[in-house]
Design an enzyme around this catalytic site. Structure first.
Site, PDB file in Angstrom:
ATOM      1  N   ARG A 281       0.810  -1.225   0.000  1.00  0.00           N
ATOM      2  CA  ARG A 281       0.000   0.000   0.000  1.00  0.00           C
ATOM      3  C   ARG A 281       0.847   1.281   0.000  1.00  0.00           C
ATOM      4  O   ARG A 281       0.385   2.328   0.436  1.00  0.00           O
ATOM      5  CB  ARG A 281      -0.993   0.009   1.171  1.00  0.00           C
ATOM      6  CG  ARG A 281      -2.014  -1.124   1.100  1.00  0.00           C
ATOM      7  CD  ARG A 281      -3.055  -0.973   2.192  1.00  0.00           C
ATOM      8  NE  ARG A 281      -4.060  -2.027   2.080  1.00  0.00           N
ATOM      9  CZ  ARG A 281      -3.968  -3.219   2.677  1.00  0.00           C
ATOM     10  NH1 ARG A 281      -2.910  -3.490   3.425  1.00  0.00           N
ATOM     11  NH2 ARG A 281      -4.908  -4.119   2.525  1.00  0.00           N
ATOM     12  N   LYS A 303       1.479  11.359 -10.448  1.00  0.00           N
ATOM     13  CA  LYS A 303       0.515  10.500 -11.139  1.00  0.00           C
ATOM     14  C   LYS A 303       1.240   9.258 -11.655  1.00  0.00           C
ATOM     15  O   LYS A 303       2.279   9.374 -12.303  1.00  0.00           O
ATOM     16  CB  LYS A 303      -0.161  11.233 -12.296  1.00  0.00           C
ATOM     17  CG  LYS A 303      -1.159  12.265 -11.854  1.00  0.00           C
ATOM     18  CD  LYS A 303      -2.215  12.562 -12.914  1.00  0.00           C
ATOM     19  CE  LYS A 303      -1.630  13.110 -14.183  1.00  0.00           C
ATOM     20  NZ  LYS A 303      -2.699  13.526 -15.129  1.00  0.00           N
ATOM     21  N   GLU A 345       5.909  19.225 -24.508  1.00  0.00           N
ATOM     22  CA  GLU A 345       5.349  19.465 -23.172  1.00  0.00           C
ATOM     23  C   GLU A 345       5.884  20.761 -22.579  1.00  0.00           C
ATOM     24  O   GLU A 345       5.201  21.443 -21.816  1.00  0.00           O
ATOM     25  CB  GLU A 345       5.663  18.295 -22.247  1.00  0.00           C
ATOM     26  CG  GLU A 345       4.870  17.025 -22.528  1.00  0.00           C
ATOM     27  CD  GLU A 345       3.430  17.109 -22.012  1.00  0.00           C
ATOM     28  OE1 GLU A 345       3.073  18.127 -21.379  1.00  0.00           O
ATOM     29  OE2 GLU A 345       2.667  16.166 -22.260  1.00  0.00           O
ATOM     30  N   LYS A 387       4.693  22.998 -13.646  1.00  0.00           N
ATOM     31  CA  LYS A 387       3.981  21.808 -13.189  1.00  0.00           C
ATOM     32  C   LYS A 387       3.992  21.723 -11.666  1.00  0.00           C
ATOM     33  O   LYS A 387       2.981  21.354 -11.049  1.00  0.00           O
ATOM     34  CB  LYS A 387       4.591  20.550 -13.794  1.00  0.00           C
ATOM     35  CG  LYS A 387       3.776  19.307 -13.473  1.00  0.00           C
ATOM     36  CD  LYS A 387       4.090  18.139 -14.365  1.00  0.00           C
ATOM     37  CE  LYS A 387       3.089  17.017 -14.132  1.00  0.00           C
ATOM     38  NZ  LYS A 387       3.357  15.840 -14.980  1.00  0.00           N
ATOM     39  N   GLU A 397      -5.908  16.076  -8.838  1.00  0.00           N
ATOM     40  CA  GLU A 397      -6.625  16.453 -10.053  1.00  0.00           C
ATOM     41  C   GLU A 397      -8.085  16.791  -9.786  1.00  0.00           C
ATOM     42  O   GLU A 397      -8.989  16.392 -10.509  1.00  0.00           O
ATOM     43  CB  GLU A 397      -6.528  15.318 -11.082  1.00  0.00           C
ATOM     44  CG  GLU A 397      -6.436  15.796 -12.496  1.00  0.00           C
ATOM     45  CD  GLU A 397      -5.964  14.711 -13.453  1.00  0.00           C
ATOM     46  OE1 GLU A 397      -5.464  15.095 -14.513  1.00  0.00           O
ATOM     47  OE2 GLU A 397      -6.096  13.519 -13.147  1.00  0.00           O
ATOM     48  N   ARG A 401      -5.433  21.217 -11.692  1.00  0.00           N
ATOM     49  CA  ARG A 401      -4.441  20.388 -12.376  1.00  0.00           C
ATOM     50  C   ARG A 401      -4.859  20.013 -13.795  1.00  0.00           C
ATOM     51  O   ARG A 401      -4.024  19.692 -14.635  1.00  0.00           O
ATOM     52  CB  ARG A 401      -4.177  19.122 -11.555  1.00  0.00           C
ATOM     53  CG  ARG A 401      -3.051  18.270 -12.112  1.00  0.00           C
ATOM     54  CD  ARG A 401      -2.568  17.285 -11.090  1.00  0.00           C
ATOM     55  NE  ARG A 401      -1.553  16.388 -11.648  1.00  0.00           N
ATOM     56  CZ  ARG A 401      -0.762  15.636 -10.924  1.00  0.00           C
ATOM     57  NH1 ARG A 401      -0.856  15.648  -9.612  1.00  0.00           N
ATOM     58  NH2 ARG A 401       0.128  14.848 -11.481  1.00  0.00           N
ATOM     59  N   ASN A 405      -3.460  19.469 -18.955  1.00  0.00           N
ATOM     60  CA  ASN A 405      -3.873  18.628 -20.072  1.00  0.00           C
ATOM     61  C   ASN A 405      -4.219  19.448 -21.316  1.00  0.00           C
ATOM     62  O   ASN A 405      -4.915  18.944 -22.213  1.00  0.00           O
ATOM     63  CB  ASN A 405      -5.083  17.775 -19.666  1.00  0.00           C
ATOM     64  CG  ASN A 405      -4.664  16.611 -18.789  1.00  0.00           C
ATOM     65  OD1 ASN A 405      -3.732  15.892 -19.110  1.00  0.00           O
ATOM     66  ND2 ASN A 405      -5.352  16.446 -17.671  1.00  0.00           N
ATOM     67  N   HIS A 408      -4.162  17.704 -24.638  1.00  0.00           N
ATOM     68  CA  HIS A 408      -4.052  16.269 -24.399  1.00  0.00           C
ATOM     69  C   HIS A 408      -5.315  15.480 -24.752  1.00  0.00           C
ATOM     70  O   HIS A 408      -5.239  14.269 -24.981  1.00  0.00           O
ATOM     71  CB  HIS A 408      -3.673  16.010 -22.938  1.00  0.00           C
ATOM     72  CG  HIS A 408      -2.221  16.248 -22.652  1.00  0.00           C
ATOM     73  ND1 HIS A 408      -1.603  17.438 -22.922  1.00  0.00           N
ATOM     74  CD2 HIS A 408      -1.263  15.444 -22.121  1.00  0.00           C
ATOM     75  CE1 HIS A 408      -0.325  17.360 -22.561  1.00  0.00           C
ATOM     76  NE2 HIS A 408      -0.097  16.158 -22.084  1.00  0.00           N
ATOM     77  N   HIS A 412      -4.353  12.225 -26.706  1.00  0.00           N
ATOM     78  CA  HIS A 412      -4.568  10.862 -26.226  1.00  0.00           C
ATOM     79  C   HIS A 412      -5.406  10.053 -27.213  1.00  0.00           C
ATOM     80  O   HIS A 412      -5.207   8.840 -27.368  1.00  0.00           O
ATOM     81  CB  HIS A 412      -5.242  10.887 -24.857  1.00  0.00           C
ATOM     82  CG  HIS A 412      -4.324  11.276 -23.741  1.00  0.00           C
ATOM     83  ND1 HIS A 412      -4.772  11.737 -22.525  1.00  0.00           N
ATOM     84  CD2 HIS A 412      -2.970  11.290 -23.666  1.00  0.00           C
ATOM     85  CE1 HIS A 412      -3.741  12.004 -21.749  1.00  0.00           C
ATOM     86  NE2 HIS A 412      -2.633  11.746 -22.413  1.00  0.00           N
ATOM     87  N   HIS A 424       4.603  10.541 -27.688  1.00  0.00           N
ATOM     88  CA  HIS A 424       3.620  11.316 -26.928  1.00  0.00           C
ATOM     89  C   HIS A 424       3.737  12.802 -27.254  1.00  0.00           C
ATOM     90  O   HIS A 424       2.722  13.490 -27.440  1.00  0.00           O
ATOM     91  CB  HIS A 424       3.838  11.088 -25.428  1.00  0.00           C
ATOM     92  CG  HIS A 424       2.945  11.923 -24.561  1.00  0.00           C
ATOM     93  ND1 HIS A 424       1.580  11.740 -24.477  1.00  0.00           N
ATOM     94  CD2 HIS A 424       3.229  12.984 -23.729  1.00  0.00           C
ATOM     95  CE1 HIS A 424       1.055  12.618 -23.645  1.00  0.00           C
ATOM     96  NE2 HIS A 424       2.025  13.387 -23.179  1.00  0.00           N
TER      97      HIS A 424
END
Length: 518
Positions: A281, A303, A345, A387, A397, A401, A405, A408, A412, A424
């Site tokens: 965990r 993330k 990016e 960032k 998020e 946040r 994106n 994106h 994606h 990417h």
């Protein structure tokens, strides 16, 4: 020029290396021991004999205090200066370089220099004791540690100069703040972030195997490294690969105080973070990104995730790293196309928050593509700072946040339709042009020409294949930003003024696609 302090044991080369560093920097050099001699009017050895070590240490404390306050350049301290707690406190706010040396080399060097009062009797045994006793104090004050054993002085000065250029961006999220170190040689700082780990799992791909071995070699005695090779790129971001890693951690007896290190591009750090987040965990993870894209995107922000048949990164967890070590030397061998993909990016950060990034790229695109030059270092720092500020405000998020994106949603969708064969960054570049068209169509700022020009100057794509709108739309409808059946897009009200909107019509989306593919 600001103050740089050199510390280390007798024979480590503080004066010699300090002078070479000062020459390389075009800065003055000062030796605290020479200051003591000037004040006392006699050699240090005579101070010890005539007045005793306690008197010498008092003179030393005062000499260091005065030099730290006055000097602007390189300052070498005597080997025992760090024994004073007051001196160590003085050094807390200045860059300190610790010169390390092995025992045999120190003995040899000190045999040449007969003026060291503490080494007159049984120098080998005395040096061993001094090295053992003082090492923790040197490391307490040091920002950079360099081994001088068998090294050329000019090479040492060049390495120290490069490593002092390390910049730190703090990601100050309320749960687990952590540093992002940006510079050359930052991977050498890994031992600072081991915590209580007795075992370290180093996750890497075949292409980063040598660096992974180097990471393993940095671990101190008593800490075991387990290297785990992953499939390359997105092939390594699956639950099946994560499960193999968990099996290996179990076999090695990994506990909650042990550490996972991700060495590679964004796919590796995503997978390494996910493995660490789930094992027991949650165990600590440190990222060593080897691609520009991974450094400014996946490695920072906490993330983690894996891909599934339904889409990219739809399964994952929020698990901030203990540290991110962005070693710019790793980018020197990247193909230019990969470097450019990473810059997509960076450019995104320019549009949503820091237009100075766009100015830097527009002023000299070739400099932006030179991994060995200063422009890349500034671009990386600026993009990570953007960032870091967003992540610190919204780790999981919940709202802000989402602005990261920008471009994106469409990107994606491209990646999924192309079965992740596109870089990417290439997909993000096209996605930003699509978003720029949406900005204009919905009555917001018109940045289409500037977006295309900046991206094209870096050799990035700005168009996509026509006739695939229905396929793209189906993928965009399961974007993570969406709420139920409502699509959400990140757009720009103005340059550096992002907004999340949910009122873009189907007709506007299609029109943006048609303009993009025209």
């Amino acid at each position: 020029m600001s103050l740089i302090v050199i510390v280390g044991p007798p024979g480590s080369g503080k004066t010699t290396v300090g002078r070479a560093l000062a020459d390389a920097l075009g800065a003055p050099f000062r030796d605290a021991d020479a200051d003591i001699v000037a004040v006392a009017g006699k050699p240090i050895a005579d101070i010890f004999v005539d007045d005793g070590e306690d008197h010498f240490r008092a003179l030393e404390r005062e000499a260091v205090r005065r030099a730290v306050a006055e000097h602007d350049g390189v300052l070498a301290l005597g080997g025992g200066a760090v024994l004073s707690e007051a001196t160590r406190k003085l050094l807390a706010d200045v860059p300190v370089v610790h010169l390390r040396v092995d025992l045999a080399e120190a003995v040899r060097r000190n045999e040449i220099d007969k003026g060291r009062p503490l080494l007159q009797v049984n120098p080998r045994a005395t040096l061993r004791r001094l090295l053992d006793e003082r090492l923790p104090l040197y490391r307490e004050v040091a920002d950079v540690e360099v081994d001088t054993t068998g090294r050329d002085v000019d090479d040492l000065a060049a390495e120290i100069r490069a490593r002092l250029a390390v910049r730190t961006v703090a990601v100050n999220d309320a749960e687990t703040p952590y540093p992002v170190l940006i510079g050359r040689g930052t991977v050498e700082r890994l031992p600072e972030f081991l915590g209580k780990a007795a075992r370290v799992a180093v996750l890497h791909t075949e292409s980063t195997a040598l660096l992974a071995q180097r990471v393993g070699s940095l671990l101190p005695d008593g800490v075991e490294a387990t290297l785990m090779e992953l499939p390359d790129a997105e092939d390594g971001k699956t639950v099946a690969v994560a499960e193999q890693c968990w099996d290996a951690l179990g076999a090695e007896g990994f506990t909650r105080t042990d550490l996972v290190v991700g060495v590679g591009g964004g796919a590796v750090t995503d997978l390494a973070g996910f493995v660490a987040a789930c094992w027991l965990r949650g165990v600590a993870v440190v990222h060593v990104p080897t691609s520009l894209l991974g450094a400014v995107d996946a490695a920072v922000g906490g993330k983690t995730g894996v891909n599934t048949a339904a889409g990219k990164n739809l399964v994952g967890a929020f698990h901030p790293p203990r540290a991110v070590l962005v070693d710019l030397d790793n980018f020197a061998t990247l193909p230019e196309r990969d470097l450019a993909a990473g810059l997509a990016e960076v450019v995104k950060a320019g549009f949503i928050a820091d237009p100075a990034i766009l100015d830097l790229v527009e002023a000299d695109p070739r400099a932006a593509l030179d991994a060995t030059g200063p422009v890349v270092a500034e671009l990386v720092e600026r993009a990570i700072a953007v960032k870091a500020e967003v992540v610190a405000s919204d780790l999981k998020e919940g709202g802000l946040r989402a602005v990261l994106n920008y471009g994106h949603t469409f990107a994606h969708a491209i990646e999924k339709l192309e079965h992740y064969r596109w870089r990417h960054g290439d997909a993000v570049a096209v996605g930003m042009v699509y978003a720029a068209h949406l900005n204009a169509i919905t009555g917001r700022v018109d940045l289409v020409e500037r977006t295309e020009a900046v991206l094209e100057s870096l050799g990035l794509p700005t168009t996509y294949e026509a006739g695939r709108w229905d396929e793209l739309l189906q993928v965009m409808k399961i974007d993570k930003k969406n709420v139920g059946a409502t699509q959400r897009f990140v757009l720009l009200d103005a340059l550096a003024a992002p907004v999340v909107v949910d009122d873009v019509t189907a007709e506007q989306q299609r029109e943006a696609y048609e303009r993009l593919t025209a």
